[in-house]
Design a protein around this motif. Structure first.
Motif, mmCIF file in Angstrom:
data_model
loop_
_atom_site.group_PDB
_atom_site.id
_atom_site.type_symbol
_atom_site.label_atom_id
_atom_site.label_comp_id
_atom_site.label_asym_id
_atom_site.label_seq_id
_atom_site.Cartn_x
_atom_site.Cartn_y
_atom_site.Cartn_z
ATOM 1 N N HIS A 293 0.828 -1.204 0.000
ATOM 2 C CA HIS A 293 0.000 0.000 0.000
ATOM 3 C C HIS A 293 0.862 1.253 0.000
ATOM 4 C CE1 HIS A 293 -2.730 3.038 1.883
ATOM 5 N NE2 HIS A 293 -3.572 2.516 1.002
ATOM 6 N N ALA A 294 1.947 1.237 0.770
ATOM 7 C CA ALA A 294 2.833 2.404 0.816
ATOM 8 C C ALA A 294 3.462 2.685 -0.541
ATOM 9 C CB ALA A 294 3.921 2.183 1.866
ATOM 10 N N ALA A 295 3.861 1.623 -1.234
ATOM 11 C CA ALA A 295 4.482 1.801 -2.546
ATOM 12 C C ALA A 295 3.457 2.170 -3.616
ATOM 13 C CB ALA A 295 5.203 0.519 -2.961
ATOM 14 N N ALA A 296 2.260 1.594 -3.518
ATOM 15 C CA ALA A 296 1.277 1.730 -4.601
ATOM 16 C C ALA A 296 0.876 3.174 -4.851
ATOM 17 C CB ALA A 296 0.045 0.886 -4.288
ATOM 18 N N GLY A 297 0.709 3.940 -3.777
ATOM 19 C CA GLY A 297 0.265 5.323 -3.971
ATOM 20 C C GLY A 297 1.227 6.110 -4.844
ATOM 21 N N ARG A 298 2.512 6.011 -4.547
ATOM 22 C CA ARG A 298 3.503 6.748 -5.339
ATOM 23 C C ARG A 298 3.621 6.161 -6.741
ATOM 24 N NH1 ARG A 298 8.754 5.980 -6.116
ATOM 25 N NH2 ARG A 298 9.022 4.556 -4.355
ATOM 26 N N PHE A 299 3.611 4.834 -6.853
ATOM 27 C CA PHE A 299 3.729 4.217 -8.172
ATOM 28 C C PHE A 299 2.585 4.655 -9.084
ATOM 29 C CE2 PHE A 299 6.236 0.178 -6.688
ATOM 30 C CZ PHE A 299 7.314 0.980 -6.365
ATOM 31 N N VAL A 300 1.374 4.716 -8.541
ATOM 32 C CA VAL A 300 0.225 5.139 -9.348
ATOM 33 C C VAL A 300 0.402 6.592 -9.792
ATOM 34 C CG1 VAL A 300 -2.243 5.682 -9.254
ATOM 35 C CG2 VAL A 300 -1.421 3.468 -8.438
ATOM 36 N N ARG A 301 0.845 7.447 -8.876
ATOM 37 C CA ARG A 301 1.059 8.852 -9.260
ATOM 38 C C ARG A 301 2.093 8.979 -10.372
ATOM 39 N NH1 ARG A 301 0.885 9.400 -3.660
ATOM 40 N NH2 ARG A 301 3.160 9.652 -3.517
ATOM 41 N N GLU A 302 3.124 8.119 -10.323
ATOM 42 C CA GLU A 302 4.186 8.175 -11.328
ATOM 43 C C GLU A 302 3.828 7.409 -12.596
ATOM 44 O OE1 GLU A 302 7.429 6.621 -9.090
ATOM 45 O OE2 GLU A 302 7.812 8.493 -8.018
ATOM 46 N N GLY A 303 2.780 6.570 -12.517
ATOM 47 C CA GLY A 303 2.356 5.812 -13.683
ATOM 48 C C GLY A 303 3.261 4.650 -14.032
ATOM 49 N N ARG A 304 4.063 4.190 -13.081
ATOM 50 C CA ARG A 304 4.937 3.036 -13.315
ATOM 51 C C ARG A 304 5.419 2.495 -11.978
ATOM 52 N NH1 ARG A 304 10.589 5.611 -15.630
ATOM 53 N NH2 ARG A 304 10.737 7.395 -14.215
ATOM 54 N N GLY A 305 6.004 1.312 -12.044
ATOM 55 C CA GLY A 305 6.492 0.647 -10.842
ATOM 56 C C GLY A 305 6.078 -0.810 -10.863
ATOM 57 N N ALA A 306 6.698 -1.606 -10.003
ATOM 58 C CA ALA A 306 6.399 -3.030 -9.944
ATOM 59 C C ALA A 306 6.412 -3.499 -8.496
ATOM 60 C CB ALA A 306 7.414 -3.834 -10.756
ATOM 61 N N ILE A 307 5.470 -4.371 -8.161
ATOM 62 C CA ILE A 307 5.391 -4.993 -6.844
ATOM 63 C C ILE A 307 5.402 -6.498 -7.048
ATOM 64 C CG2 ILE A 307 4.004 -5.295 -4.754
ATOM 65 C CD1 ILE A 307 2.808 -2.509 -5.312
ATOM 66 N N VAL A 308 6.386 -7.148 -6.441
ATOM 67 C CA VAL A 308 6.526 -8.603 -6.527
ATOM 68 C C VAL A 308 6.251 -9.176 -5.140
ATOM 69 C CG1 VAL A 308 8.086 -10.524 -7.020
ATOM 70 C CG2 VAL A 308 8.255 -8.390 -8.349
ATOM 71 N N ASN A 309 5.251 -10.021 -5.039
ATOM 72 C CA ASN A 309 4.892 -10.633 -3.764
ATOM 73 C C ASN A 309 5.182 -12.131 -3.803
ATOM 74 O OD1 ASN A 309 3.920 -8.212 -2.634
ATOM 75 N ND2 ASN A 309 1.907 -8.508 -3.570
ATOM 76 N N ILE A 310 6.021 -12.579 -2.873
ATOM 77 C CA ILE A 310 6.365 -14.001 -2.820
ATOM 78 C C ILE A 310 5.317 -14.733 -2.002
ATOM 79 C CG2 ILE A 310 8.132 -15.703 -2.298
ATOM 80 C CD1 ILE A 310 8.900 -13.637 -4.461
ATOM 81 N N GLY A 311 4.510 -15.507 -2.682
ATOM 82 C CA GLY A 311 3.494 -16.323 -2.023
ATOM 83 C C GLY A 311 3.996 -17.742 -1.860
ATOM 84 N N SER A 312 3.123 -18.694 -2.127
ATOM 85 C CA SER A 312 3.496 -20.110 -2.033
ATOM 86 C C SER A 312 2.377 -20.947 -2.629
ATOM 87 C CB SER A 312 3.708 -20.519 -0.571
ATOM 88 O OG SER A 312 3.876 -21.925 -0.455
ATOM 89 N N VAL A 313 2.737 -22.100 -3.195
ATOM 90 C CA VAL A 313 1.704 -23.031 -3.642
ATOM 91 C C VAL A 313 0.883 -23.540 -2.469
ATOM 92 C CG1 VAL A 313 2.981 -23.749 -5.696
ATOM 93 C CG2 VAL A 313 3.285 -25.014 -3.547
ATOM 94 N N VAL A 314 1.416 -23.431 -1.246
ATOM 95 C CA VAL A 314 0.668 -23.863 -0.069
ATOM 96 C C VAL A 314 -0.629 -23.064 0.060
ATOM 97 C CG1 VAL A 314 0.747 -24.128 2.453
ATOM 98 C CG2 VAL A 314 2.783 -24.585 1.088
ATOM 99 N N GLY A 315 -0.637 -21.834 -0.433
ATOM 100 C CA GLY A 315 -1.847 -21.025 -0.398
ATOM 101 C C GLY A 315 -2.969 -21.561 -1.265
ATOM 102 N N LEU A 316 -2.658 -22.530 -2.114
ATOM 103 C CA LEU A 316 -3.672 -23.181 -2.945
ATOM 104 C C LEU A 316 -3.997 -24.585 -2.448
ATOM 105 C CD1 LEU A 316 -2.209 -22.253 -6.471
ATOM 106 C CD2 LEU A 316 -4.247 -21.259 -5.400
ATOM 107 N N ALA A 317 -3.354 -25.029 -1.373
ATOM 108 C CA ALA A 317 -3.418 -26.442 -1.010
ATOM 109 C C ALA A 317 -3.577 -26.636 0.495
ATOM 110 C CB ALA A 317 -2.159 -27.161 -1.499
ATOM 111 N N PRO A 318 -4.797 -26.485 1.026
ATOM 112 C CA PRO A 318 -4.998 -26.759 2.452
ATOM 113 C C PRO A 318 -4.641 -28.189 2.830
ATOM 114 C CG PRO A 318 -7.107 -26.464 1.304
ATOM 115 C CD PRO A 318 -6.035 -26.037 0.361
ATOM 116 N N GLU A 319 -4.609 -29.066 1.826
ATOM 117 C CA GLU A 319 -4.248 -30.467 2.098
ATOM 118 C C GLU A 319 -2.824 -30.610 2.611
ATOM 119 O OE1 GLU A 319 -7.420 -30.221 -1.007
ATOM 120 O OE2 GLU A 319 -5.468 -29.266 -0.726
ATOM 121 N N PHE A 320 -1.994 -29.606 2.400
ATOM 122 C CA PHE A 320 -0.602 -29.688 2.853
ATOM 123 C C PHE A 320 -0.477 -29.510 4.361
ATOM 124 C CE2 PHE A 320 1.517 -28.302 -1.413
ATOM 125 C CZ PHE A 320 1.089 -29.495 -1.985
#
Length: 262
Positions: free
Chosen positions: A121-148
């Motif tokens: 959220h902190a980065a997004a406000g400035r990135f939107v104003r500038e019209g560019r930027g990238a946010i990379v979020n490291i998730g996990s396949v575990v988030g798709l698999a409660p069976e794990f």
């Protein structure tokens, strides 16, 4: 923002974060490295500066602590050089859900979900104003698999995936690229820190291979990158099945299966 923006990486002292630091430095990006272990970051920063000539700032921060998160938020809002945020910091804990301590559960949520939300959220406000930027979020396949069986960790990673997809819908038209990266088991320190039994650990992907694959997805501007999934059509089918349900969510009467038989 420079055409070669500075990259802020959380969890940058080891594992996935350290490899991201290495790869972005070798692409010519200055770095802001954020983690708890300042000594390890200092050593890596000195090495990368010597080998690549990039400028690296080291910020010691514990993202389970709100004051430390606030400091990183301020850096993201105020430092116009930063054009890429990599939310990599993460923690886990061993043990069944009902046996984990409330302190561990809270820490997992604070680092894996709340900090990712706040920094994005902190980065997004400035990135939107500038019209560019990238946010990379490291998730996990575990988030798709409660069976794990990693209920709290998996729930936080499911949050990261949804957050990333939602931001992509809202911010993509404003020029901000958002990528969710979903690794499977990767050979990092997180296993030792979580107290996992080494004899019970699954086969793992090398960290360098995982990050290099994620960066291919980054360069291609993929919304979701799953390095271990060899059949990409499976993810496409999953997405198509989910999207096929959307019209049904607008129905104003209950489905017949939920109505009592007359």
């Amino acid at each position: 923002m420079s055409d070669t923006p500075t990259v802020l990486i959380t969890g940058a002292s080891s594992g996935i974060g350290a490899v991201y630091a290495d790869r972005f430095a070798r692409r010519g990006h200055d770095l802001v490295m954020v983690a708890r272990d300042a000594a390890r970051m200092d050593a890596l920063a000195a090495q990368l500066t010597s080998e690549t000539g990039v400028s690296i700032d080291v910020v010691r921060a514990d993202l389970s602590q709100s004051a430390d998160v606030e400091a990183v938020e301020a850096r993201l809002r105020d430092d116009a050089r930063i054009g890429v945020l990599v939310n990599n910091a993460g923690v886990s804990a061993s043990g069944r859900f009902d046996r984990q301590s409330s302190e561990n559960v809270q820490t997992i949520f604070d680092v894996n979900a709340a900090a990712v939300l706040r920094l994005s959220h902190a980065a997004a406000g400035r990135f939107v104003r500038e019209g560019r930027g990238a946010i990379v979020n490291i998730g996990s396949v575990v988030g798709l698999a409660p069976e794990f069986g990693q209920t709290v960790y998996g729930a936080t990673k499911a949050f990261v995936l949804f957050l990333s997809q939602g931001m992509a819908v809202e911010l993509g038209p404003k020029g901000v690229y958002v990528q969710a990266v979903l690794p499977a088991a990767t050979a990092t320190d997180i296993w030792n820190r979580a107290g996992a039994d080494p004899s019970q650990l699954p086969p793992m992907m090398a960290v360098g291979e995982m990050v290099d694959a994620a960066l291919v997805g980054f360069d291609r501007r993929e919304a979701v990158t799953i390095p271990p999934l060899h059949d990409g059509a499976q993810w496409d089918a999953f997405q198509a099945a989910r999207q096929a349900m959307l019209p049904g969510f607008g129905e104003t009467t209950a489905a017949p299966r939920y109505k009592a038989a007359s």
